[in-house]
Design a protein around this motif. Structure first.
Motif, PDB file in Angstrom:
ATOM      1  N   MET A 155       0.790  -1.157  -0.001  1.00 26.16           N
ATOM      2  CA  MET A 155       0.074   0.144  -0.080  1.00 26.16           C
ATOM      3  C   MET A 155       0.922   1.095  -0.031  1.00 26.16           C
ATOM      4  N   ILE A 156       0.348   2.184  -0.580  1.00 26.36           N
ATOM      5  CA  ILE A 156       1.123   3.502  -0.779  1.00 26.36           C
ATOM      6  C   ILE A 156       1.167   4.218   0.514  1.00 26.36           C
ATOM      7  N   THR A 157       2.384   5.075   0.814  1.00 27.50           N
ATOM      8  CA  THR A 157       1.998   5.736   2.180  1.00 27.50           C
ATOM      9  C   THR A 157       1.484   6.965   1.923  1.00 27.50           C
ATOM     10  N   LYS A 158       1.257   7.979   3.288  1.00 25.36           N
ATOM     11  CA  LYS A 158       0.702   8.918   3.148  1.00 25.36           C
ATOM     12  C   LYS A 158       1.695   9.735   2.606  1.00 25.36           C
ATOM     13  N   GLN A 159       3.114   9.725   2.727  1.00 23.46           N
ATOM     14  CA  GLN A 159       4.154  10.591   2.420  1.00 23.46           C
ATOM     15  C   GLN A 159       4.403  10.427   0.901  1.00 23.46           C
ATOM     16  N   GLU A 160       3.981   9.119   0.370  1.00 26.67           N
ATOM     17  CA  GLU A 160       4.135   9.022  -1.172  1.00 26.67           C
ATOM     18  C   GLU A 160       3.029   9.658  -1.843  1.00 26.67           C
ATOM     19  N   LEU A 161       1.960   9.894  -1.275  1.00 24.39           N
ATOM     20  CA  LEU A 161       0.776  10.395  -1.697  1.00 24.39           C
ATOM     21  C   LEU A 161       1.031  12.089  -1.843  1.00 24.39           C
ATOM     22  N   ILE A 162       1.436  12.465  -0.850  1.00 22.74           N
ATOM     23  CA  ILE A 162       1.724  13.917  -0.834  1.00 22.74           C
ATOM     24  C   ILE A 162       2.918  14.402  -1.668  1.00 22.74           C
ATOM     25  N   ASP A 163       3.857  13.399  -1.857  1.00 24.22           N
ATOM     26  CA  ASP A 163       4.949  13.778  -2.734  1.00 24.22           C
ATOM     27  C   ASP A 163       4.532  13.726  -4.180  1.00 24.22           C
ATOM     28  N   PHE A 164       3.543  12.717  -4.479  1.00 18.73           N
ATOM     29  CA  PHE A 164       3.218  12.735  -5.764  1.00 18.73           C
ATOM     30  C   PHE A 164       2.217  13.965  -6.297  1.00 18.73           C
ATOM     31  N   GLU A 165       1.608  14.422  -5.309  1.00 15.83           N
ATOM     32  CA  GLU A 165       0.511  15.657  -5.653  1.00 15.83           C
ATOM     33  C   GLU A 165       1.633  16.781  -5.559  1.00 15.83           C
ATOM     34  N   GLU A 166       2.675  16.940  -4.860  1.00 21.26           N
ATOM     35  CA  GLU A 166       3.678  18.228  -4.929  1.00 21.26           C
ATOM     36  C   GLU A 166       4.204  18.020  -6.257  1.00 21.26           C
ATOM     37  N   GLU A 167       4.692  16.835  -6.751  1.00 24.63           N
ATOM     38  CA  GLU A 167       5.411  16.826  -7.999  1.00 24.63           C
ATOM     39  C   GLU A 167       4.382  17.206  -9.043  1.00 24.63           C
ATOM     40  N   ILE A 168       3.053  16.692  -9.201  1.00 24.26           N
ATOM     41  CA  ILE A 168       2.169  17.191 -10.236  1.00 24.26           C
ATOM     42  C   ILE A 168       2.244  18.479 -10.049  1.00 24.26           C
ATOM     43  N   ALA A 169       1.646  19.332  -8.833  1.00 22.16           N
ATOM     44  CA  ALA A 169       1.950  20.553  -8.873  1.00 22.16           C
ATOM     45  C   ALA A 169       2.976  21.473  -9.494  1.00 22.16           C
ATOM     46  N   GLN A 170       4.213  21.052  -9.104  1.00 22.40           N
ATOM     47  CA  GLN A 170       5.275  21.687  -9.851  1.00 22.40           C
ATOM     48  C   GLN A 170       5.492  21.507 -11.331  1.00 22.40           C
ATOM     49  N   ILE A 171       4.930  20.485 -11.826  1.00 25.91           N
ATOM     50  CA  ILE A 171       4.868  20.087 -13.257  1.00 25.91           C
ATOM     51  C   ILE A 171       3.912  21.266 -13.860  1.00 25.91           C
ATOM     52  N   TYR A 172       2.783  21.100 -13.076  1.00 26.95           N
ATOM     53  CA  TYR A 172       1.425  22.073 -13.638  1.00 26.95           C
ATOM     54  C   TYR A 172       2.127  23.578 -13.625  1.00 26.95           C
ATOM     55  N   ASN A 173       2.684  23.868 -12.380  1.00 29.33           N
ATOM     56  CA  ASN A 173       3.128  25.389 -12.183  1.00 29.33           C
ATOM     57  C   ASN A 173       4.200  25.686 -13.328  1.00 29.33           C
ATOM     58  N   SER A 174       4.970  24.569 -13.977  1.00 32.61           N
ATOM     59  CA  SER A 174       6.107  24.870 -15.001  1.00 32.61           C
ATOM     60  C   SER A 174       5.579  25.252 -16.340  1.00 32.61           C
ATOM     61  N   GLY A 175       4.140  24.991 -16.228  1.00 28.45           N
ATOM     62  CA  GLY A 175       3.266  25.091 -17.679  1.00 28.45           C
ATOM     63  C   GLY A 175       3.265  23.777 -18.421  1.00 28.45           C
ATOM     64  N   ALA A 176       3.778  22.727 -18.131  1.00 27.50           N
ATOM     65  CA  ALA A 176       3.821  21.492 -18.756  1.00 27.50           C
ATOM     66  C   ALA A 176       2.580  20.733 -18.801  1.00 27.50           C
ATOM     67  N   ILE A 177       1.615  21.168 -18.065  1.00 30.02           N
ATOM     68  CA  ILE A 177       0.287  20.594 -18.301  1.00 30.02           C
ATOM     69  C   ILE A 177      -0.746  21.616 -18.761  1.00 30.02           C
ATOM     70  N   ALA A 178      -1.133  21.386 -19.758  1.00 27.65           N
ATOM     71  CA  ALA A 178      -1.940  22.527 -20.429  1.00 27.65           C
ATOM     72  C   ALA A 178      -3.543  22.243 -20.301  1.00 27.65           C
ATOM     73  N   ALA A 179      -3.941  21.819 -19.094  1.00 24.62           N
ATOM     74  CA  ALA A 179      -5.451  21.425 -18.950  1.00 24.62           C
ATOM     75  C   ALA A 179      -5.781  21.361 -17.318  1.00 24.62           C
ATOM     76  N   PRO A 180      -6.901  21.649 -16.997  1.00 22.70           N
ATOM     77  CA  PRO A 180      -7.206  21.838 -15.545  1.00 22.70           C
ATOM     78  C   PRO A 180      -6.918  20.354 -14.810  1.00 22.70           C
ATOM     79  N   ILE A 181      -6.170  20.565 -13.623  1.00 20.96           N
ATOM     80  CA  ILE A 181      -5.992  19.519 -12.681  1.00 20.96           C
ATOM     81  C   ILE A 181      -6.630  20.014 -11.237  1.00 20.96           C
ATOM     82  N   HIS A 182      -7.214  18.877 -10.587  1.00 21.80           N
ATOM     83  CA  HIS A 182      -7.549  19.112  -9.112  1.00 21.80           C
ATOM     84  C   HIS A 182      -6.787  18.287  -8.088  1.00 21.80           C
ATOM     85  N   LEU A 183      -6.088  18.841  -7.505  1.00 15.31           N
ATOM     86  CA  LEU A 183      -5.215  18.035  -6.342  1.00 15.31           C
ATOM     87  C   LEU A 183      -5.800  17.710  -5.124  1.00 15.31           C
TER      88      LEU A 183
END
Length: 134
Positions: free
Chosen positions: A1-29
């Motif tokens: 099972m994935i851990t709490k910290q792994e979940l948080i780290d994943f979403e933080e990475e997605i937020a960074q990718i989104y903020n860099s402009g690499a995701i040109a669509a809505p995301i909901h974290l």
């Protein structure tokens, strides 16, 4: 099972990718509900269905979708409509649209007397729709 910290780290990475402009669509974290979801997913089996609205990153990870596959789909503009037939995961970006689908799957399971359950995750916006109450 994935851990709490792994979940948080994943979403933080997605937020960074989104903020860099690499995701040109809505995301909901997802955030702040890791402990509750981990507890719920301890009871969800491989044969069970998981459905939800557009905030599904954590649910996909907890159901077993590989983080790299999920990340690729998010980058490819699928964040708000993630569907993985092989994991029995469906989501919909249509507000309230997932509830009738969940009911149809549940009815089919009941009529076929299958050992499966349907778990539906909705947010505050979709709980204000007519389909939620019906």
């Amino acid at each position: 099972m994935i851990t709490k910290q792994e979940l948080i780290d994943f979403e933080e990475e997605i937020a960074q990718i989104y903020n860099s402009g690499a995701i040109a669509a809505p995301i909901h974290l997802d955030n702040g509900n890791e402990d509750q979801l981990i507890k719920i997913f301890k009871n969800i089996r491989d044969q069970d269905w998981v459905l939800g609205t557009w905030r599904m990153h954590y649910k996909c990870l907890l159901k077993g979708v590989h983080p790299e596959r999920l990340k690729e789909d998010i980058i490819n503009k699928k964040s708000i409509n993630l569907c993985y037939k092989d994991f029995k995961i469906l989501s919909s970006a249509i507000v309230g649209g997932i509830y009738p689908i969940a009911l149809g799957i549940a009815l089919s399971i009941k009529l076929q007397n299958l050992d499966e359950k349907v778990y539906v995750f909705g947010g505050e916006m979709s709980s204000e729709t007519g389909t939620f109450y019906e």
